[in-house]
Write an enzyme that holds these catalytic residues in place. Structure first.
Site, PDB file in Angstrom:
ATOM      1  N   PHE A  49       1.384  -1.323   0.076  1.00 28.08           N
ATOM      2  CA  PHE A  49       0.098   0.163  -0.068  1.00 28.08           C
ATOM      3  C   PHE A  49       0.560   1.350   0.193  1.00 28.08           C
ATOM      4  O   PHE A  49       1.793   1.229   0.423  1.00 28.08           O
ATOM      5  CB  PHE A  49      -0.855   0.433   1.183  1.00 28.08           C
ATOM      6  CG  PHE A  49      -2.013  -1.356   1.114  1.00 28.08           C
ATOM      7  CD1 PHE A  49      -2.600  -1.379   0.333  1.00 28.08           C
ATOM      8  CD2 PHE A  49      -2.192  -1.575   1.980  1.00 28.08           C
ATOM      9  CE1 PHE A  49      -3.577  -2.245   0.382  1.00 28.08           C
ATOM     10  CE2 PHE A  49      -2.648  -3.008   2.057  1.00 28.08           C
ATOM     11  CZ  PHE A  49      -3.594  -3.197   1.204  1.00 28.08           C
ATOM     12  N   ARG A  53      -1.183  15.527   7.532  1.00 27.87           N
ATOM     13  CA  ARG A  53      -1.607  14.089   8.301  1.00 27.87           C
ATOM     14  C   ARG A  53      -1.606  13.411   7.062  1.00 27.87           C
ATOM     15  O   ARG A  53      -1.234  13.298   5.789  1.00 27.87           O
ATOM     16  CB  ARG A  53      -3.345  13.879   7.560  1.00 27.87           C
ATOM     17  CG  ARG A  53      -4.194  15.684   8.338  1.00 27.87           C
ATOM     18  CD  ARG A  53      -4.828  14.914   9.669  1.00 27.87           C
ATOM     19  NE  ARG A  53      -5.600  15.467  10.824  1.00 27.87           N
ATOM     20  CZ  ARG A  53      -5.234  16.462  11.484  1.00 27.87           C
ATOM     21  NH1 ARG A  53      -3.580  16.948  11.567  1.00 27.87           N
ATOM     22  NH2 ARG A  53      -6.140  16.847  12.211  1.00 27.87           N
ATOM     23  N   ARG A  60      -5.330   3.377   0.014  1.00 25.12           N
ATOM     24  CA  ARG A  60      -5.078   1.817   0.079  1.00 25.12           C
ATOM     25  C   ARG A  60      -5.993   1.410  -1.727  1.00 25.12           C
ATOM     26  O   ARG A  60      -5.765   0.560  -2.048  1.00 25.12           O
ATOM     27  CB  ARG A  60      -6.330   1.209   0.476  1.00 25.12           C
ATOM     28  CG  ARG A  60      -7.244   0.254   0.763  1.00 25.12           C
ATOM     29  CD  ARG A  60      -7.509   0.063   2.003  1.00 25.12           C
ATOM     30  NE  ARG A  60      -8.452  -1.384   1.884  1.00 25.12           N
ATOM     31  CZ  ARG A  60      -7.697  -2.637   2.580  1.00 25.12           C
ATOM     32  NH1 ARG A  60      -6.484  -3.037   2.525  1.00 25.12           N
ATOM     33  NH2 ARG A  60      -8.300  -3.468   2.278  1.00 25.12           N
ATOM     34  N   ARG A 120      -7.444 -11.889   9.792  1.00 24.05           N
ATOM     35  CA  ARG A 120      -7.807 -10.737  10.041  1.00 24.05           C
ATOM     36  C   ARG A 120      -6.073  -9.726  10.851  1.00 24.05           C
ATOM     37  O   ARG A 120      -7.179  -9.578  12.288  1.00 24.05           O
ATOM     38  CB  ARG A 120      -8.612  -9.515   9.296  1.00 24.05           C
ATOM     39  CG  ARG A 120      -9.007 -10.008   8.771  1.00 24.05           C
ATOM     40  CD  ARG A 120      -8.881  -9.981   7.148  1.00 24.05           C
ATOM     41  NE  ARG A 120     -10.141  -9.550   6.535  1.00 24.05           N
ATOM     42  CZ  ARG A 120      -9.797  -9.537   4.595  1.00 24.05           C
ATOM     43  NH1 ARG A 120      -8.648  -9.633   4.866  1.00 24.05           N
ATOM     44  NH2 ARG A 120     -10.629  -9.335   4.551  1.00 24.05           N
ATOM     45  N   MET A 144     -10.685  -5.622  -3.819  1.00 23.18           N
ATOM     46  CA  MET A 144      -9.658  -4.700  -4.275  1.00 23.18           C
ATOM     47  C   MET A 144     -10.359  -3.933  -5.999  1.00 23.18           C
ATOM     48  O   MET A 144     -10.099  -4.896  -6.391  1.00 23.18           O
ATOM     49  CB  MET A 144      -8.535  -4.345  -4.467  1.00 23.18           C
ATOM     50  CG  MET A 144      -7.645  -4.236  -3.037  1.00 23.18           C
ATOM     51  SD  MET A 144      -8.635  -3.526  -1.341  1.00 23.18           S
ATOM     52  CE  MET A 144      -7.978  -1.146  -2.156  1.00 23.18           C
ATOM     53  N   GLU A 200     -14.358 -11.677  -7.329  1.00 23.49           N
ATOM     54  CA  GLU A 200     -14.395 -11.722  -5.913  1.00 23.49           C
ATOM     55  C   GLU A 200     -15.218 -13.193  -5.384  1.00 23.49           C
ATOM     56  O   GLU A 200     -15.208 -13.970  -4.996  1.00 23.49           O
ATOM     57  CB  GLU A 200     -13.717 -10.460  -5.051  1.00 23.49           C
ATOM     58  CG  GLU A 200     -13.356  -9.529  -5.430  1.00 23.49           C
ATOM     59  CD  GLU A 200     -11.945 -10.358  -4.852  1.00 23.49           C
ATOM     60  OE1 GLU A 200     -12.061 -11.760  -4.258  1.00 23.49           O
ATOM     61  OE2 GLU A 200     -10.854  -9.703  -5.378  1.00 23.49           O
ATOM     62  N   SER A 234     -13.205   5.149   6.502  1.00 32.08           N
ATOM     63  CA  SER A 234     -12.531   5.956   7.738  1.00 32.08           C
ATOM     64  C   SER A 234     -11.329   6.879   7.066  1.00 32.08           C
ATOM     65  O   SER A 234      -9.710   6.800   6.614  1.00 32.08           O
ATOM     66  CB  SER A 234     -11.167   4.408   8.555  1.00 32.08           C
ATOM     67  OG  SER A 234     -11.095   5.394   9.469  1.00 32.08           O
ATOM     68  N   GLU A 278      -9.676   5.371   1.252  1.00 30.71           N
ATOM     69  CA  GLU A 278     -10.735   4.665   0.864  1.00 30.71           C
ATOM     70  C   GLU A 278     -12.342   4.751   0.863  1.00 30.71           C
ATOM     71  O   GLU A 278     -12.819   5.198   1.450  1.00 30.71           O
ATOM     72  CB  GLU A 278     -10.456   2.894   1.137  1.00 30.71           C
ATOM     73  CG  GLU A 278     -11.197   1.848   1.431  1.00 30.71           C
ATOM     74  CD  GLU A 278     -10.937   0.872   1.568  1.00 30.71           C
ATOM     75  OE1 GLU A 278     -10.971  -0.892   1.066  1.00 30.71           O
ATOM     76  OE2 GLU A 278     -11.100   0.752   2.997  1.00 30.71           O
ATOM     77  N   GLU A 326      -1.597 -14.579  -2.414  1.00 33.82           N
ATOM     78  CA  GLU A 326      -2.152 -13.775  -1.885  1.00 33.82           C
ATOM     79  C   GLU A 326      -2.271 -13.878  -0.449  1.00 33.82           C
ATOM     80  O   GLU A 326      -2.924 -13.427   0.384  1.00 33.82           O
ATOM     81  CB  GLU A 326      -3.603 -12.884  -2.772  1.00 33.82           C
ATOM     82  CG  GLU A 326      -3.648 -12.340  -3.302  1.00 33.82           C
ATOM     83  CD  GLU A 326      -4.835 -11.364  -4.420  1.00 33.82           C
ATOM     84  OE1 GLU A 326      -5.488 -11.320  -3.129  1.00 33.82           O
ATOM     85  OE2 GLU A 326      -4.980 -10.532  -4.689  1.00 33.82           O
TER      86      GLU A 326
END
Length: 208
Positions: free
Chosen positions: A26, A48, A53, A76, A95, A109, A130, A136, A159
């Site tokens: 990323f 900031r 992503r 995760r 993604m 997916e 977020s 994203e 992956e």
């Protein structure tokens, strides 16, 4: 709430500099900017670090015949700090690569992560995951599927994916949503949307 909402737009932000902080799987960039304030003045320079992503889709497959969702389970590592287990119950997601449509990613997916095909793919909503720390945007879809074909372990070895497929009764998913067993944003938002719009959604699928 004020009738004038939002109070400002992109013209009320001046980005003075963007420089890379990290380049890897990323990207992290440092943004320097100033913006209009609610008192009518301009802010000083704000710095900031922003996680670049990319953007993603997530799809909630549902079988109206068996009244089941197809959900997935995978590790995760970011959940370890606050969860009793980092293996989460999620919805299918991925993604958006350059040149792909949101719909194409949903179909790709779903095969990669659950080995299922989708019908009546329906856009529900999109949200910023977020925005204080990442650009994203996640696009949420609903889809009809044959849950009887959902089984096994899937994912791309390239992956490092190790994804277990679950057929989950609608009543069980609602219970998991209410008791916090499902606590990741995409799954929570998708399931809430489904339960809010189930009648209209199934009528739309039936009519098309």
């Amino acid at each position: 709430m004020s009738k004038e909402f939002p109070s400002f737009n992109s013209n009320d932000v001046e980005i003075t500099d963007v420089k890379p902080v990290f380049r890897g799987f990323f990207t992290m960039n440092e943004y320097q900017f100033r913006h209009k304030c609610f008192n009518g003045e301009w802010s000083g320079i704000v710095k900031r670090e922003i996680f670049e992503r990319g953007h993603a889709v997530a799809v909630l497959p549902y079988d109206p015949t068996t009244e089941e969702f197809v959900l997935i389970e995978q590790i995760r590592i970011g959940a370890m700090a606050t969860s009793s287990s980092p293996w989460l119950i999620e919805i299918i997601a991925g993604m958006i690569d350059e040149g792909e449509t949101e719909e194409t990613v949903c179909h790709r997916e779903s095969m990669e992560e659950a080995g299922i095909e989708l019908a009546h793919l329906t856009k529900a909503l999109s949200y910023l995951s977020s925005p204080g720390g990442t650009t994203e945007r996640l696009h949420i879809f609903m889809a009809k599927t044959d849950a009887t074909k959902a089984h096994g372990v899937h994912g791309l070895e390239t992956e490092s994916e190790d994804i277990k497929v679950h057929r989950v009764k609608e009543s069980t998913a609602l219970e998991w949503l209410e008791n916090g067993h499902i606590d990741n944003a995409a799954a929570v938002i998708a399931l809430q949307w489904f339960f809010m719009h189930k009648t209209q959604l199934l009528e739309q699928w039936q009519a098309s």
